[in-house]
Design a protein around this motif. Sequence first.
Motif, PDB file in Angstrom:
ATOM      1  N   VAL A 164       0.786  -1.063  -0.066  1.00  0.00           N
ATOM      2  CA  VAL A 164      -0.055   0.030  -0.028  1.00  0.00           C
ATOM      3  C   VAL A 164       0.986   1.147  -0.042  1.00  0.00           C
ATOM      4  CG1 VAL A 164      -1.604   1.418   1.274  1.00  0.00           C
ATOM      5  CG2 VAL A 164      -1.976  -1.167   1.162  1.00  0.00           C
ATOM      6  N   ALA A 165       2.023   1.359   0.895  1.00  0.00           N
ATOM      7  CA  ALA A 165       2.847   2.486   0.929  1.00  0.00           C
ATOM      8  C   ALA A 165       3.482   2.572  -0.592  1.00  0.00           C
ATOM      9  CB  ALA A 165       3.876   2.119   2.188  1.00  0.00           C
ATOM     10  N   GLU A 166       3.817   1.479  -1.076  1.00  0.00           N
ATOM     11  CA  GLU A 166       4.515   1.643  -2.404  1.00  0.00           C
ATOM     12  C   GLU A 166       3.638   2.384  -3.400  1.00  0.00           C
ATOM     13  OE1 GLU A 166       7.009  -1.046  -5.537  1.00  0.00           O
ATOM     14  OE2 GLU A 166       5.650  -1.843  -4.122  1.00  0.00           O
ATOM     15  N   TYR A 167       2.612   1.731  -3.639  1.00  0.00           N
ATOM     16  CA  TYR A 167       1.565   2.377  -4.641  1.00  0.00           C
ATOM     17  C   TYR A 167       1.134   3.672  -4.297  1.00  0.00           C
ATOM     18  CZ  TYR A 167       0.572  -1.899  -7.019  1.00  0.00           C
ATOM     19  OH  TYR A 167       0.651  -3.048  -7.804  1.00  0.00           O
ATOM     20  N   MET A 168       1.218   4.074  -2.923  1.00  0.00           N
ATOM     21  CA  MET A 168       0.708   5.455  -2.637  1.00  0.00           C
ATOM     22  C   MET A 168       1.755   6.356  -2.402  1.00  0.00           C
ATOM     23  SD  MET A 168      -2.350   4.771  -0.460  1.00  0.00           S
ATOM     24  CE  MET A 168      -3.090   6.430  -0.130  1.00  0.00           C
ATOM     25  N   GLY A 169       3.048   5.971  -2.455  1.00  0.00           N
ATOM     26  CA  GLY A 169       4.070   6.729  -2.231  1.00  0.00           C
ATOM     27  C   GLY A 169       4.400   7.510  -0.851  1.00  0.00           C
ATOM     28  N   ILE A 170       3.879   6.536   0.240  1.00  0.00           N
ATOM     29  CA  ILE A 170       3.936   6.991   1.414  1.00  0.00           C
ATOM     30  C   ILE A 170       4.694   6.165   2.470  1.00  0.00           C
ATOM     31  CG2 ILE A 170       1.810   8.499   1.391  1.00  0.00           C
ATOM     32  CD1 ILE A 170       0.354   6.335   2.511  1.00  0.00           C
ATOM     33  N   GLU A 171       4.951   6.585   3.664  1.00  0.00           N
ATOM     34  CA  GLU A 171       5.598   5.654   4.621  1.00  0.00           C
ATOM     35  C   GLU A 171       4.549   4.361   5.251  1.00  0.00           C
ATOM     36  OE1 GLU A 171       8.874   5.523   5.091  1.00  0.00           O
ATOM     37  OE2 GLU A 171       9.228   7.325   3.853  1.00  0.00           O
ATOM     38  N   VAL A 172       5.045   3.422   5.442  1.00  0.00           N
ATOM     39  CA  VAL A 172       4.298   2.475   6.165  1.00  0.00           C
ATOM     40  C   VAL A 172       3.414   3.048   7.422  1.00  0.00           C
ATOM     41  CG1 VAL A 172       4.132   0.198   7.286  1.00  0.00           C
ATOM     42  CG2 VAL A 172       5.562   0.373   5.405  1.00  0.00           C
ATOM     43  N   ALA A 173       4.328   3.633   8.064  1.00  0.00           N
ATOM     44  CA  ALA A 173       3.841   4.476   9.446  1.00  0.00           C
ATOM     45  C   ALA A 173       2.503   5.368   8.874  1.00  0.00           C
ATOM     46  CB  ALA A 173       4.547   5.239  10.164  1.00  0.00           C
ATOM     47  N   THR A 174       2.664   5.908   7.732  1.00  0.00           N
ATOM     48  CA  THR A 174       1.457   6.794   7.295  1.00  0.00           C
ATOM     49  C   THR A 174       0.358   5.956   6.937  1.00  0.00           C
ATOM     50  OG1 THR A 174       3.238   8.319   6.450  1.00  0.00           O
ATOM     51  CG2 THR A 174       0.965   8.743   5.650  1.00  0.00           C
ATOM     52  N   VAL A 175       0.605   4.655   6.420  1.00  0.00           N
ATOM     53  CA  VAL A 175      -0.529   3.990   6.104  1.00  0.00           C
ATOM     54  C   VAL A 175      -1.414   3.558   7.271  1.00  0.00           C
ATOM     55  CG1 VAL A 175      -1.058   1.529   5.253  1.00  0.00           C
ATOM     56  CG2 VAL A 175       0.430   2.875   4.003  1.00  0.00           C
ATOM     57  N   ARG A 176      -0.600   3.291   8.246  1.00  0.00           N
ATOM     58  CA  ARG A 176      -1.404   2.916   9.646  1.00  0.00           C
ATOM     59  C   ARG A 176      -1.948   4.158  10.139  1.00  0.00           C
ATOM     60  NH1 ARG A 176       3.900  -1.082  10.984  1.00  0.00           N
ATOM     61  NH2 ARG A 176       3.356  -2.501   9.487  1.00  0.00           N
ATOM     62  N   SER A 177      -1.378   5.279  10.081  1.00  0.00           N
ATOM     63  CA  SER A 177      -2.034   6.563  10.747  1.00  0.00           C
ATOM     64  C   SER A 177      -3.350   6.798   9.933  1.00  0.00           C
ATOM     65  CB  SER A 177      -1.296   7.650  10.414  1.00  0.00           C
ATOM     66  OG  SER A 177      -1.769   9.013  10.473  1.00  0.00           O
ATOM     67  N   HIS A 178      -3.541   6.426   8.424  1.00  0.00           N
ATOM     68  CA  HIS A 178      -4.531   6.724   7.665  1.00  0.00           C
ATOM     69  C   HIS A 178      -5.673   5.521   8.205  1.00  0.00           C
ATOM     70  CE1 HIS A 178      -3.197   9.734   5.008  1.00  0.00           C
ATOM     71  NE2 HIS A 178      -2.580   9.067   4.229  1.00  0.00           N
ATOM     72  N   VAL A 179      -5.049   4.331   8.417  1.00  0.00           N
ATOM     73  CA  VAL A 179      -6.293   3.347   9.050  1.00  0.00           C
ATOM     74  C   VAL A 179      -6.854   4.046  10.367  1.00  0.00           C
ATOM     75  CG1 VAL A 179      -6.154   1.124   9.974  1.00  0.00           C
ATOM     76  CG2 VAL A 179      -5.020   1.443   7.763  1.00  0.00           C
ATOM     77  N   ARG A 180      -5.932   4.454  11.313  1.00  0.00           N
ATOM     78  CA  ARG A 180      -6.657   4.962  12.427  1.00  0.00           C
ATOM     79  C   ARG A 180      -7.532   6.209  12.391  1.00  0.00           C
ATOM     80  NH1 ARG A 180      -1.136   4.128  13.960  1.00  0.00           N
ATOM     81  NH2 ARG A 180      -0.549   6.402  13.700  1.00  0.00           N
ATOM     82  N   HIS A 181      -6.964   7.040  11.435  1.00  0.00           N
ATOM     83  CA  HIS A 181      -8.037   8.258  11.095  1.00  0.00           C
ATOM     84  C   HIS A 181      -9.184   7.735  10.456  1.00  0.00           C
ATOM     85  CE1 HIS A 181      -5.401  11.153  12.649  1.00  0.00           C
ATOM     86  NE2 HIS A 181      -4.270  10.842  11.912  1.00  0.00           N
ATOM     87  N   ALA A 182      -9.322   6.872   9.519  1.00  0.00           N
ATOM     88  CA  ALA A 182     -10.336   6.381   8.826  1.00  0.00           C
ATOM     89  C   ALA A 182     -11.051   5.489   9.887  1.00  0.00           C
ATOM     90  CB  ALA A 182      -9.639   5.402   7.721  1.00  0.00           C
ATOM     91  N   ARG A 183     -10.718   4.760  10.702  1.00  0.00           N
ATOM     92  CA  ARG A 183     -11.316   4.100  11.669  1.00  0.00           C
ATOM     93  C   ARG A 183     -12.126   4.834  12.505  1.00  0.00           C
ATOM     94  NH1 ARG A 183      -7.611   0.869  14.454  1.00  0.00           N
ATOM     95  NH2 ARG A 183      -7.757  -0.697  13.015  1.00  0.00           N
ATOM     96  N   ARG A 184     -11.658   6.196  13.060  1.00  0.00           N
ATOM     97  CA  ARG A 184     -12.363   7.032  13.901  1.00  0.00           C
ATOM     98  C   ARG A 184     -13.337   7.619  13.114  1.00  0.00           C
ATOM     99  NH1 ARG A 184      -6.796   9.027  15.480  1.00  0.00           N
ATOM    100  NH2 ARG A 184      -6.037   7.684  16.745  1.00  0.00           N
ATOM    101  N   ARG A 185     -13.069   8.187  11.981  1.00  0.00           N
ATOM    102  CA  ARG A 185     -14.107   9.006  11.072  1.00  0.00           C
ATOM    103  C   ARG A 185     -15.238   8.078  10.857  1.00  0.00           C
ATOM    104  NH1 ARG A 185     -12.736  13.358   7.057  1.00  0.00           N
ATOM    105  NH2 ARG A 185     -14.664  13.956   6.067  1.00  0.00           N
ATOM    106  N   LEU A 186     -15.253   6.785  10.495  1.00  0.00           N
ATOM    107  CA  LEU A 186     -16.259   5.978  10.247  1.00  0.00           C
ATOM    108  C   LEU A 186     -17.139   5.720  11.373  1.00  0.00           C
ATOM    109  CD1 LEU A 186     -14.435   3.266   7.589  1.00  0.00           C
ATOM    110  CD2 LEU A 186     -16.310   5.010   7.034  1.00  0.00           C
ATOM    111  N   ALA A 187     -16.343   5.220  12.643  1.00  0.00           N
ATOM    112  CA  ALA A 187     -17.146   5.124  13.751  1.00  0.00           C
ATOM    113  C   ALA A 187     -18.095   6.278  14.153  1.00  0.00           C
ATOM    114  CB  ALA A 187     -16.076   4.797  15.058  1.00  0.00           C
ATOM    115  N   LYS A 188     -17.538   7.625  13.797  1.00  0.00           N
ATOM    116  CA  LYS A 188     -18.174   8.644  14.359  1.00  0.00           C
ATOM    117  C   LYS A 188     -19.402   8.930  13.147  1.00  0.00           C
ATOM    118  CE  LYS A 188     -17.803  13.592  15.003  1.00  0.00           C
ATOM    119  NZ  LYS A 188     -16.939  14.866  14.849  1.00  0.00           N
ATOM    120  N   ASP A 189     -19.105   8.623  12.022  1.00  0.00           N
ATOM    121  CA  ASP A 189     -19.864   8.772  10.986  1.00  0.00           C
ATOM    122  C   ASP A 189     -21.180   7.850  10.890  1.00  0.00           C
ATOM    123  OD1 ASP A 189     -20.882  10.182   8.798  1.00  0.00           O
ATOM    124  OD2 ASP A 189     -19.544   9.118   7.342  1.00  0.00           O
ATOM    125  N   LEU A 190     -20.809   6.719  11.333  1.00  0.00           N
ATOM    126  CA  LEU A 190     -21.892   5.573  11.569  1.00  0.00           C
ATOM    127  C   LEU A 190     -22.416   5.641  12.868  1.00  0.00           C
ATOM    128  CD1 LEU A 190     -20.130   2.569   9.798  1.00  0.00           C
ATOM    129  CD2 LEU A 190     -22.035   4.014   8.903  1.00  0.00           C
TER     130      LEU A 190
END
Length: 199
Positions: A164-190
């Motif tokens: 995922v990091a290779e495709y998106m041109g980001i660090e692995v830590a950034t992938v995991r950060s996006h997951v955390r933010h997405a999880r929070r946002r989805l939980a709030k939205d739902l």
Amino acid sequence: MARAINGGRGVADRGLQRFSDRPERRLALTFDAFDAHHHTLWLRYAHTQVGSRAAAETVVDALCARLLDDWPHALVQESVPQYAWAVLKEEVARWLREHDLEPVLVDTAAFLAAIRKLLLYEMRDQFAVLQGEIGLYAAISRLPERQYDVVVLRYVLRIPDEVVAEYMGIEVATVRSHVRHARRRLAKDLDVRETKTEE
């Protein structure tokens, strides 16, 4: 391995016909190797967005044609997979625009299982109510683009963080950060309680 496009001629076949001298022929062969390595994932991602295998093949054929035409330029980019990913997203957006459609997330069973893992384990009863609601899909579609891509690649297509990091041109830590933010946002939205899940 040549891919069949445009009446059965493979991408490399077209490239080899166009590139007649030896250095140019090598360029076409490097493209074919790159295509062979990434083609399946491109198709799977396009399919999640455009809704059918045939439409996904059309999108990926357009991607391959663009990459092949611009292959020397692609090769000097900082990351060829990231460059190809950007072109794929442009081709998906073009296809959707031409057909006056919004992205769709297909393969509902896999998608719901993925989101269940992303969001929660403990609240299965509450989540069961959400499964039939369009709100789940709408919530995913409202994620910022990078979070959306990470969710689809990591959870729906089950791609490892490093890829995922290779495709998106980001660090692995950034992938995991996006997951955390997405999880929070989805939980709030739902309007569900976010639970601790495996990252």
